[in-house]
Write a protein that holds these residues in place. Structure first.
Motif, PDB file in Angstrom:
ATOM      1  N   ARG A   1      31.460  36.745  32.139  1.00 20.19           N
ATOM      2  CA  ARG A   1      30.440  36.133  32.990  1.00 20.19           C
ATOM      3  C   ARG A   1      29.327  35.530  32.123  1.00 20.19           C
ATOM      4  O   ARG A   1      28.883  34.411  32.339  1.00 20.19           O
ATOM      5  CB  ARG A   1      29.866  37.176  33.955  1.00 20.19           C
ATOM      6  CG  ARG A   1      29.287  36.582  35.212  1.00 20.19           C
ATOM      7  CD  ARG A   1      28.798  37.657  36.129  1.00 20.19           C
ATOM      8  NE  ARG A   1      29.852  38.426  36.760  1.00 20.19           N
ATOM      9  CZ  ARG A   1      30.384  38.111  37.950  1.00 20.19           C
ATOM     10  NH1 ARG A   1      29.964  37.065  38.606  1.00 20.19           N
ATOM     11  NH2 ARG A   1      31.333  38.849  38.467  1.00 20.19           N
TER      12      ARG A   1
ATOM     13  N   ALA B   1      29.840  32.737  46.802  1.00 16.31           N
ATOM     14  CA  ALA B   1      29.941  33.543  45.584  1.00 16.31           C
ATOM     15  C   ALA B   1      31.343  33.431  44.996  1.00 16.31           C
ATOM     16  O   ALA B   1      31.521  33.351  43.781  1.00 16.31           O
ATOM     17  CB  ALA B   1      29.608  34.993  45.907  1.00 16.31           C
ATOM     18  N   ASP B   2      32.308  33.382  45.884  1.00 16.79           N
ATOM     19  CA  ASP B   2      33.690  33.345  45.440  1.00 16.79           C
ATOM     20  C   ASP B   2      34.015  32.009  44.765  1.00 16.79           C
ATOM     21  O   ASP B   2      34.684  31.976  43.736  1.00 16.79           O
ATOM     22  CB  ASP B   2      34.600  33.565  46.657  1.00 16.79           C
ATOM     23  CG  ASP B   2      36.049  33.531  46.271  1.00 16.79           C
ATOM     24  OD1 ASP B   2      36.478  34.439  45.531  1.00 16.79           O
ATOM     25  OD2 ASP B   2      36.751  32.585  46.679  1.00 16.79           O
TER      26      ASP B   2
ATOM     27  N   LEU C   1      32.733  31.935  41.447  1.00 20.02           N
ATOM     28  CA  LEU C   1      33.577  32.693  40.530  1.00 20.02           C
ATOM     29  C   LEU C   1      34.770  31.855  40.072  1.00 20.02           C
ATOM     30  O   LEU C   1      35.260  31.995  38.956  1.00 20.02           O
ATOM     31  CB  LEU C   1      34.069  33.956  41.250  1.00 20.02           C
ATOM     32  CG  LEU C   1      34.733  35.004  40.375  1.00 20.02           C
ATOM     33  CD1 LEU C   1      33.700  35.671  39.491  1.00 20.02           C
ATOM     34  CD2 LEU C   1      35.421  36.048  41.236  1.00 20.02           C
TER      35      LEU C   1
ATOM     36  N   GLN D   1      42.365  38.080  46.723  1.00 25.64           N
ATOM     37  CA  GLN D   1      40.976  38.130  47.170  1.00 25.64           C
ATOM     38  C   GLN D   1      40.908  38.120  48.689  1.00 25.64           C
ATOM     39  O   GLN D   1      40.187  38.894  49.309  1.00 25.64           O
ATOM     40  CB  GLN D   1      40.195  36.918  46.629  1.00 25.64           C
ATOM     41  CG  GLN D   1      39.951  36.948  45.142  1.00 25.64           C
ATOM     42  CD  GLN D   1      39.100  38.140  44.748  1.00 25.64           C
ATOM     43  OE1 GLN D   1      38.186  38.532  45.467  1.00 25.64           O
ATOM     44  NE2 GLN D   1      39.442  38.739  43.615  1.00 25.64           N
TER      45      GLN D   1
ATOM     46  N   SER E   1      42.018  41.374  50.272  1.00 24.35           N
ATOM     47  CA  SER E   1      41.002  42.429  50.241  1.00 24.35           C
ATOM     48  C   SER E   1      40.057  42.288  51.424  1.00 24.35           C
ATOM     49  O   SER E   1      39.725  43.264  52.095  1.00 24.35           O
ATOM     50  CB  SER E   1      40.157  42.322  48.962  1.00 24.35           C
ATOM     51  OG  SER E   1      40.953  42.521  47.845  1.00 24.35           O
TER      52      SER E   1
ATOM     53  N   HIS F   1      39.708  47.426  44.946  1.00 25.24           N
ATOM     54  CA  HIS F   1      39.560  46.204  45.745  1.00 25.24           C
ATOM     55  C   HIS F   1      38.124  45.808  45.968  1.00 25.24           C
ATOM     56  O   HIS F   1      37.730  45.410  47.064  1.00 25.24           O
ATOM     57  CB  HIS F   1      40.266  46.333  47.100  1.00 25.24           C
ATOM     58  CG  HIS F   1      41.730  46.129  46.976  1.00 25.24           C
ATOM     59  ND1 HIS F   1      42.286  44.937  46.615  1.00 25.24           N
ATOM     60  CD2 HIS F   1      42.775  46.975  47.162  1.00 25.24           C
ATOM     61  CE1 HIS F   1      43.597  45.047  46.571  1.00 25.24           C
ATOM     62  NE2 HIS F   1      43.915  46.288  46.886  1.00 25.24           N
TER      63      HIS F   1
ATOM     64  N   VAL G   1      34.978  43.192  45.455  1.00 22.36           N
ATOM     65  CA  VAL G   1      34.959  41.724  45.410  1.00 22.36           C
ATOM     66  C   VAL G   1      34.261  41.296  44.116  1.00 22.36           C
ATOM     67  O   VAL G   1      33.064  41.542  43.956  1.00 22.36           O
ATOM     68  CB  VAL G   1      34.229  41.154  46.638  1.00 22.36           C
ATOM     69  CG1 VAL G   1      34.156  39.635  46.549  1.00 22.36           C
ATOM     70  CG2 VAL G   1      34.946  41.584  47.897  1.00 22.36           C
ATOM     71  N   PRO G   2      34.980  40.695  43.206  1.00 22.09           N
ATOM     72  CA  PRO G   2      34.400  40.422  41.878  1.00 22.09           C
ATOM     73  C   PRO G   2      33.260  39.408  41.922  1.00 22.09           C
ATOM     74  O   PRO G   2      32.449  39.363  41.007  1.00 22.09           O
ATOM     75  CB  PRO G   2      35.585  39.869  41.065  1.00 22.09           C
ATOM     76  CG  PRO G   2      36.537  39.376  42.078  1.00 22.09           C
ATOM     77  CD  PRO G   2      36.368  40.229  43.291  1.00 22.09           C
ATOM     78  N   SER G   3      33.208  38.621  42.980  1.00 22.20           N
ATOM     79  CA  SER G   3      32.162  37.610  43.003  1.00 22.20           C
ATOM     80  C   SER G   3      30.828  38.172  43.498  1.00 22.20           C
ATOM     81  O   SER G   3      29.816  37.485  43.441  1.00 22.20           O
ATOM     82  CB  SER G   3      32.602  36.447  43.889  1.00 22.20           C
ATOM     83  OG  SER G   3      32.990  36.937  45.154  1.00 22.20           O
ATOM     84  N   LEU G   4      30.855  39.396  44.033  1.00 23.90           N
ATOM     85  CA  LEU G   4      29.622  39.961  44.589  1.00 23.90           C
ATOM     86  C   LEU G   4      29.134  41.104  43.693  1.00 23.90           C
ATOM     87  O   LEU G   4      29.922  41.820  43.087  1.00 23.90           O
ATOM     88  CB  LEU G   4      29.871  40.480  45.993  1.00 23.90           C
ATOM     89  CG  LEU G   4      30.315  39.428  47.020  1.00 23.90           C
ATOM     90  CD1 LEU G   4      30.546  40.070  48.372  1.00 23.90           C
ATOM     91  CD2 LEU G   4      29.294  38.304  47.115  1.00 23.90           C
TER      92      LEU G   4
ATOM     93  N   PHE H   1      27.702  43.548  38.309  1.00 22.54           N
ATOM     94  CA  PHE H   1      28.945  43.079  38.936  1.00 22.54           C
ATOM     95  C   PHE H   1      30.023  44.125  38.702  1.00 22.54           C
ATOM     96  O   PHE H   1      29.924  44.910  37.741  1.00 22.54           O
ATOM     97  CB  PHE H   1      29.336  41.715  38.373  1.00 22.54           C
ATOM     98  CG  PHE H   1      28.526  40.598  38.950  1.00 22.54           C
ATOM     99  CD1 PHE H   1      28.894  40.031  40.178  1.00 22.54           C
ATOM    100  CD2 PHE H   1      27.373  40.146  38.316  1.00 22.54           C
ATOM    101  CE1 PHE H   1      28.127  39.012  40.730  1.00 22.54           C
ATOM    102  CE2 PHE H   1      26.616  39.131  38.874  1.00 22.54           C
ATOM    103  CZ  PHE H   1      26.988  38.561  40.088  1.00 22.54           C
ATOM    104  N   PRO H   2      31.023  44.167  39.558  1.00 28.51           N
ATOM    105  CA  PRO H   2      32.014  45.250  39.496  1.00 28.51           C
ATOM    106  C   PRO H   2      32.560  45.483  38.097  1.00 28.51           C
ATOM    107  O   PRO H   2      32.713  46.645  37.680  1.00 28.51           O
ATOM    108  CB  PRO H   2      33.117  44.775  40.439  1.00 28.51           C
ATOM    109  CG  PRO H   2      32.413  43.928  41.425  1.00 28.51           C
ATOM    110  CD  PRO H   2      31.291  43.279  40.695  1.00 28.51           C
ATOM    111  N   GLU H   3      32.841  44.395  37.364  1.00 30.55           N
ATOM    112  CA  GLU H   3      33.500  44.612  36.078  1.00 30.55           C
ATOM    113  C   GLU H   3      32.559  45.231  35.057  1.00 30.55           C
ATOM    114  O   GLU H   3      32.983  45.634  33.985  1.00 30.55           O
ATOM    115  CB  GLU H   3      34.088  43.303  35.558  1.00 30.55           C
ATOM    116  CG  GLU H   3      33.117  42.347  34.919  1.00 30.55           C
ATOM    117  CD  GLU H   3      32.449  41.412  35.931  1.00 30.55           C
ATOM    118  OE1 GLU H   3      32.702  41.559  37.143  1.00 30.55           O
ATOM    119  OE2 GLU H   3      31.664  40.532  35.500  1.00 30.55           O
TER     120      GLU H   3
END
Lengths: 830, 221, 378
Positions: free
Chosen positions: A370, A451-452, A455, A728, A731, B93, B95-98, B135-137
């Motif tokens: 990131r 947000a997605d 990403l 995604q 989920s 699961h 959400v990686p973008s949040l 972030f999750p990661e």
């Protein structure tokens, strides 16, 4: 070991054939478009080269000062006076739709190191009945013969005469028939008349009395004239190459990411970093060769499709003949291969770099991306800024160049503009998305969607950049072509004032004038004339310059029918003043001449007349689309009487009640002309428009193909991450978002992204249009066009791009819809 | 709360029909916690997915809070899921973008039942206070799973379905996460159906059933 | 007419003529030197039965394949420096008489070629001209008229005054411009009669009977002006004009000739040639003709001459005999004929050696004359 490593690496594509397909697709389209345009260019160059081949084929030419046609007597008189002139006949033969140039020569006196020796047979065959028609193999197609039947055949031409037996000469230019002057004179029915008297360059220090000498150097070669045109094609092809390489880059990046584990495992198992890098390089080369082969094959096919239009363009714009079958020299193959492989290595350099510096342990990798992306965005912004500064610098440079110059600088400017904008696009999108994210904070699904997409941006940004470039170019080029079309049709309407025109040889037209004036049905005759003159000096605001250059003259009859409509670009004191000034002392010049010589109304040109050098004031500048050469316009009678010009055509205004058919017949009865000599204005317009359309067919085709490639890039990128997208979405589905909503989300996401890109492309496209019409066209063709914009076309282009984006985005959605998301959750993806 | 009645499920595989569930009857009441055990491939996850409405049985029926899943259309099932169910997966699961806080309240917001106080409470209980913007990661595995549990409970579900929630964690993190899970389940008084293959994990739960050859067995004598 | 199309034409012709392209194979049947041995069935054939007829025969014979008006001269300038010159007009018929095209303005059945050469010391300059004509058209770029005699190509012209009866001539031929200009302006007058080589002027060239009509005016006295490097000087001396026409000069297997025209100081004239091949049993065919000073007596006939190269030198990459032994046993003459300088190569479309020679007594080395030597097919 390297082969084992390579096999392991390639195994990836067995599991992911889609990625392989995308990679090859990228290479394929990149190399196909590039190699097709290069094939077209190589073929054209070959045609020009044949024209310049063997000898520095320049010759000086003699014409009569009194403007009369040259005859055999001129030839004999000059020869008996010891002047080494050679006679030449040139004419046009029509075979169906096609026109061939017929050249009659006298091999015995041509300015060359001649030899009559052991080749007596060949010379005798050339000089005596049934004579020989020498032609390039390509020209045979026009005659409707196969190459096997051709040698010795005697095809019939439109005036029902037979050509002398054909003999193939691959080194001749296309669409040209060469034969002995005696045979040519019979076919052209030219009797004692000659088209040219030529001498070796410099053989005469001064022209004989009563003759005018045109030096070889003042005649422009087709290569010089067409350079800009080929540069245009090359630029478009380069654009497609770049766009295609974007696809390749995306595919390679994806494959690399997915194989990181494999690569780390291989390193952990003891494969040195160097071997690994070499294996990847080897893999790239394998793909490169396969991709280039595919690309070359389809490129050649494509070139075969494009070539007829290119040939038409070149012959109608520049009178340069280009054969209609491809000629591909060895350097073409090598060049195409090198460009494709070079591009591939460039696109793959990132992957190679990463492989070389690969950390065996994935420590800190996933956390770092990131931050890495943020850094990348920053670098893009900086790079974009640097390129933007370069673009501004080039624009400043351009603004200081005289008009009609700087094709390369303009292309540099357009390239910098495109690259700068492309580099700024991802940071810009990122900024917009951040803002949106903040705004949509209260709406979880929209918030997620933004947000997605943010990403996804690192992966999508290249495709978006490609789309931006393609969209902007597409808008720019189509506005230019559309604008040109409007201007051209308008101009044609104004220029073709008379409803009827008569075309015939000058010797027929001159006596015809009196006869026509006596016809009750004919209200007005408007003869035009052609000639040429030596321009001795030109004087503009910056000073006087002496020169000696042959310039074409065009004569019109300044009757109200014509002067009311004839288009003018620039006058000193208004239209009517300009027309009343046009006389024995004032002339108009065409835009090409105004641009090339930087002349404006009020400036003065000195022309050589039979009475000596004489100054003429320029009263106006007129547009002259489709003419590659400079031209001076004057009243027909002045041109004929003072400059020895020939009547070129007669415009006719006839009564409402006139019987055109009867007039046609009467003309044919009274004069030695065919009934088709009388042409309707509409027919001329139709022909001109047809030529125009074909001229821009290739531009349109390349333009469309480039946009297609960009769409493919986007499609391929989305396809490559479809599985990731599904995961995604699955989920979210598990969290209770209905399936229908989920299938719509990607459409909104990508549609928005493409719209954003499209909106950015509009000002960019306008900038490109401006550069094209105001700079590049002026330099390439010699005319400047008004800037037209077509909102409807812009809208349609955006809609098309949106459609492509939605189609691409629909794919994961459809898959989600059709397969159970639960399966997605269960699969290894999870 | 959750009732499964004569549930059958068969998958089509390249090797032929594969019956996975063969007449399952199961009832789970509010506040009750049930461990579902069985060998790999015995159909534990399938049963869980059926209970969550992610999949539909071939025969039999499933009801949650008295609503028969089979009588609901997909959108209604999704609504039921986001409003009344919490799901915790072995692979988290997230959400990686949040970021952490947006992940935590994602389902609650989707269900339009966000309770800021409860979210803040959960954040503190999960030990993620101060890491809202991560972030999750950027989280450890244990932290990620705690966040996933928090996300499932943020909506205050009546039924929490957990699929090997500690399967991807080391023993120590697993114990911490499990303890937290049970505490929070007790706190919210929701029912818990947890799939696990570990007797150690199953031990603290109220009930235990074992899935064997497509049928449930009560391992206790 | 664009530059472009013009160049197309140049390419066509340069290919056609210079490189020959693929039209004729180099392994073709032998056709003698410069095609002079080609079979000429449809053309008129030279024979010994028709007597020569003047002045008509001074003009062209378009029914025969080849013909020439061939002048060589051994001159001296004011300083006594020897100077040689050559002017030749060749005619070649492209078609037999019954295949001629209609005489349209550019139609061709005759091709003309002219050579100009000037030699002095080690210098040698040459020029070449070509032209087309039709035998049924009187005027043209090149041609020959019998009365009054005129032979011209472009501005090169050999002509007689109206009543000169082929005895007085003027010749004017120049090439180049400015400092490179060379050429001459000569007055020629005959001091003796025309000589017929062979019965009725038929000169056999092989034992099979191929031959030509051949007569000469070897008794020309010349004065005039020669220009070289743009510089003119007065000259005077002796000249020799050959007239010959034929349809098949050589037998196919004959590859070239060595041709001597010699002015001896005692006033006698000697013409001798050797045709390589075409003699008995494949040997050379040799012919000689020795004439008295007044032209009345024929002193030597064929078969009594021998010609032997004594020394060769490399000229233009070829071995050229530049010293010859010439013996006339019947006249008891043993001569050595030697080129003044080997650099007399004519780099024309049909290249050959043509230059001035000195004649000496073989025994005493005493100089007894001058002349011209032409050697072809090397």
């Amino acid at each position: 070991m390297i082969w084992r490593v390579l096999a392991t690496l390639l195994a990836h594509y067995r599991r992911h054939p889609g990625q392989l397909a995308m990679l090859l697709l990228g290479l394929w389209v990149a190399s196909a478009l590039w190699s097709s345009v290069q094939a077209v260019n190589a073929t054209a160059k070959d045609s020009y080269a044949r024209a310049n081949a063997l000898f520095s084929a320049e010759v000086d030419q003699l014409t009569r000062r009194d403007g009369q046609s040259l005859t055999r007597d001129d030839y004999l008189t000059l020869r008996r006076a010891g002047l080494p002139v050679s006679p030449m006949l040139e004419g046009t033969l029509e075979i169906g739709e096609e026109r061939l140039t017929l050249i009659g020569i006298d091999p015995l006196t041509l300015p060359n190191d001649n030899a009559l020796g052991g080749n007596g047979d060949a010379l005798t065959a050339f000089l005596t009945p049934p004579w020989q028609t020498q032609l390039a193999p390509e020209t045979i197609d026009v005659l409707g013969l196969s190459r096997r039947q051709a040698p010795g055949a005697t095809p019939t031409v439109d005036n029902n005469q037979r050509l002398p037996p054909l003999t193939l000469r691959p080194e001749l230019p296309p669409n040209t028939l060469v034969m002995d002057i005696a045979a040519a004179a019979a076919l052209l029915d030219s009797d004692n008349t000659l088209s040219q008297l030529v001498t070796a360059p410099g053989a005469l220090t001064q022209p004989p009395d009563g003759y005018r000498l045109s030096r070889a150097a003042t005649l422009a070669s087709p290569e010089q004239l067409t350079d800009s045109f080929h540069l245009n094609l090359t630029a478009l092809a380069l654009l497609s190459l770049v766009v295609g390489l974007f696809i390749v880059q995306a595919a390679l990046g994806l494959a690399m990411e997915q194989r990181l584990t494999t690569l780390r495992t291989l390193r952990a198992l003891g494969v040195p970093a160097f071997t690994l890098t070499m294996a990847i390089l080897l893999e790239l080369l394998v793909f490169g060769l396969v991709g280039s082969a595919l690309g070359l094959a389809s490129g050649i096919w494509l070139a075969g499709q494009l070539l007829p239009d290119v040939a038409t363009t070149l012959s109608s714009l520049y009178q340069a003949d280009v054969q209609r079958s491809l000629v591909l020299p060895w350097h073409y193959w090598v060049g195409s291969l090198v460009i494709t492989l070079g591009g591939l290595l460039l696109a793959g350099s990132g992957v190679l770099w990463r492989a070389a510096r690969l950390e065996i342990l994935a420590l800190g990798q996933s956390q770092a991306w990131r931050l890495g992306y943020q850094r990348q965005l920053k670098r893009m912004t900086q790079g974009g800024a640097v390129v933007a500064v370069i673009a501004v610098g080039l624009a400043l440079w351009l603004s200081r160049l005289p008009s009609g110059q700087g094709v390369l600088v303009s292309f540099g400017f357009v390239a910098a503009l495109l690259l700068g904008s492309a580099l700024c696009l991802p940071p810009l999108i990122n900024g917009v998305l951040r803002l949106l994210q903040r705004l949509l904070h209260r709406r979880p699904l929209a918030h997620w969607a933004v947000a997605d997409i943010q990403l996804q941006l690192p992966r999508l940004s290249l495709a978006m950049m490609a789309l931006l470039i393609a969209l902007a170019t597409n808008l720019g080029v189509s506005s230019m072509v559309g604008g040109f079309r409007l201007t051209f049709l308008d101009w044609l309407d104004q220029r073709l004032a008379a409803p009827l025109y008569i075309n015939a040889s000058p010797s027929t037209l001159t006596p015809m004038l009196d006869w026509l004036d006596a016809q009750p049905d004919v209200d007005e005759t408007l003869p035009t004339a052609r000639g040429s003159v030596d321009l001795l000096a030109e004087k503009n605001a910056r000073g006087k310059e002496t020169t000696r250059e042959r310039i074409a003259l065009f004569g019109i009859t300044p009757a109200p029918t014509i002067t009311n409509r004839w288009p003018l670009l620039d006058t000193q004191t208004g239209r009517s003043a300009a027309w009343s000034a046009l006389s024995a002392r004032s002339v108009f010049i065409n835009e090409q001449m105004a641009v090339a010589k930087q002349l404006a109304p009020g400036d003065v040109v000195t022309l050589e007349t039979p009475q000596g050098a004489m100054p003429f004031e320029i009263a106006a500048v007129y547009p002259d689309y489709g003419n590659p050469r400079q031209q001076i316009l004057m009243p027909t009678d002045v041109l004929v009487q003072r400059f020895g010009g020939d009547i070129a055509s007669i415009g006719l205004v006839v009564n409402e009640s006139a019987d055109r058919q009867a007039l046609r017949q009467a003309l044919a009865d009274n004069f030695d002309v065919s009934p088709d000599a009388l042409v309707d204005q509409q027919e001329i317009k139709r022909l001109a428009t047809q030529i125009f359309e074909r001229t821009f067919t290739i531009t349109r085709a390349l333009n469309g193909l480039t946009l297609g490639v960009a769409a493919l890039a986007l499609f391929a990128t989305l396809l490559a991450q479809a599985r990731e997208r599904q995961r995604q979405l699955a989920s979210l589905w598990a969290l209770g978002v209905p399936r229908k909503t989920l299938t719509q989300l990607p459409l909104y996401q990508l549609g928005g992204l493409v719209l954003l890109t499209g909106v950015m492309a509009i000002p960019l496209g306008i900038a490109i249009t401006w550069t094209l019409v105001a700079i590049i066209n002026v330099a390439a063709f010699g005319w400047r066009l008004p800037l037209y914009l077509f909102p409807w076309d812009i809208f349609i282009t955006l809609l098309t791009a949106l459609g492509v984006a939605l189609a691409a985005a629909a794919l994961p959605s459809i898959q989600l819809w059709r397969s159970s998301p639960q399966a997605m959750l269960n699969k290894g993806v999870v | 709360m959750l009732v499964l009645h004569q549930v059958h499920k068969t998958f089509s595989t390249p090797q032929g029909e594969l019956p996975v569930l063969n007449g399952i009857d199961l009832t789970l009441d509010q506040g009750e916690s049930l461990a579902l055990m069985g060998e790999s491939g015995s159909g534990k996850s399938t049963l869980l997915h059926l209970a969550a409405g992610l999949d539909v049985p071939d025969q039999g029926h499933i009801s949650i809070e008295g609503q028969r899943l089979s009588s609901l259309e997909e959108p209604a099932r999704a609504r039921l899921r986001r409003q009344h169910l919490g799901l915790v997966f072995q692979q988290f699961h997230l959400v990686p973008s949040l970021n952490v806080i947006d992940n935590l309240r994602l389902q609650a917001r989707l269900a339009q039942r966000e309770d800021a106080e409860w979210t803040a409470h959960l954040l503190a209980r999960l030990g993620l206070a101060g890491r809202e913007e991560y972030f999750p990661e950027q989280l450890s595995g244990g932290q990620q799973q705690r966040l996933a549990i928090g996300r499932a409970l943020a909506v205050r579900p009546s039924l929490l379905l957990a699929d090997e929630p500690t399967g991807n964690l080391d023993e120590q993190s697993a114990d911490t996460v499990l303890a937290l899970l049970l505490e929070l389940v007790a706190e919210t008084r929701c029912a818990l159906l947890m799939v696990t293959h570990s007797a150690r994990v199953a031990a603290p739960l109220n009930r235990l059933v074992r899935l064997h050859l497509g049928r449930l067995e009560d391992p206790r004598p | 007419m664009s530059y472009y199309r013009l160049s197309a034409a140049l390419i066509a012709i340069s290919c056609l003529i210079l490189t020959g392209c693929q039209e004729t194979s180099p392994e073709a049947e032998p056709q003698g030197f410069a095609g002079l041995g080609e079979n000429a069935a449809a053309f008129a054939e030279a024979n010994a039965y028709t007597p020569l007829s003047f002045p008509q025969d001074h003009g062209p014979h378009p029914d025969y394949r080849i013909e020439w008006w061939y002048l060589t001269a051994n001159l001296e300038d004011a300083q006594g420096e020897p100077l040689g010159l050559q002017w030749t007009l060749f005619r070649q018929a492209l078609t037999p008489p019954d295949e001629r095209p209609d005489p349209t303005p550019w139609a061709t059945d005759q091709v003309w070629m002219a050579h100009l050469g000037i030699s002095q010391g080690e210098t040698h300059v040459a020029a070449e001209r070509f032209a087309r004509s039709h035998s049924q058209k009187a005027s043209g770029q090149a041609g020959v008229k019998a009365v009054p005699f005129q032979a011209w190509i472009d501005d090169w012209i050999l002509e007689s005054p109206p009543d000169a009866n082929f005895e007085d001539f003027t010749l004017s031929a120049y090439s180049g411009e400015g400092a490179d200009r060379f050429g001459y302006e000569l007055t020629l007058s005959a001091q003796g009669p025309l000589i017929w080589h062979g019965k009725n002027g038929f000169n056999a060239k092989t034992v099979d009977g191929q031959g030509s009509r051949y007569y000469s005016q070897p008794y020309l006295q010349i004065t005039g002006r020669v220009t070289r490097n743009g510089e003119a000087r007065e000259v005077s001396g002796k000249g020799w004009l050959d007239r010959e026409w034929s349809s098949q000069l050589l037998a196919p297997e004959q590859t070239g000739w060595d041709w001597f025209s010699l002015h001896l100081t005692d006033g006698r004239k000697l013409m001798a040639y050797r045709l390589r091949g075409g003699g008995e049993e494949g040997g050379d065919y040799v012919f000689g003709h020795l004439l008295s000073a007044d032209g009345q007596t024929e002193l030597i006939g064929p078969d009594s001459v021998t010609l032997t190269p004594l020394e060769t030198q490399v000229v233009a990459g070829r071995d050229i005999p530049t010293r010859w032994s010439l013996t006339l046993p019947d006249a008891d003459m043993q001569l050595v004929v030697e080129a003044r300088h080997p650099n007399r190569w004519m780099p024309t479309s049909v290249p050959y050696w043509e230059g001035d020679v000195v004649v000496r007594q073989a025994e005493t080395q005493e100089s007894i004359g001058v002349g011209y030597l032409e050697m072809t097919g090397y």
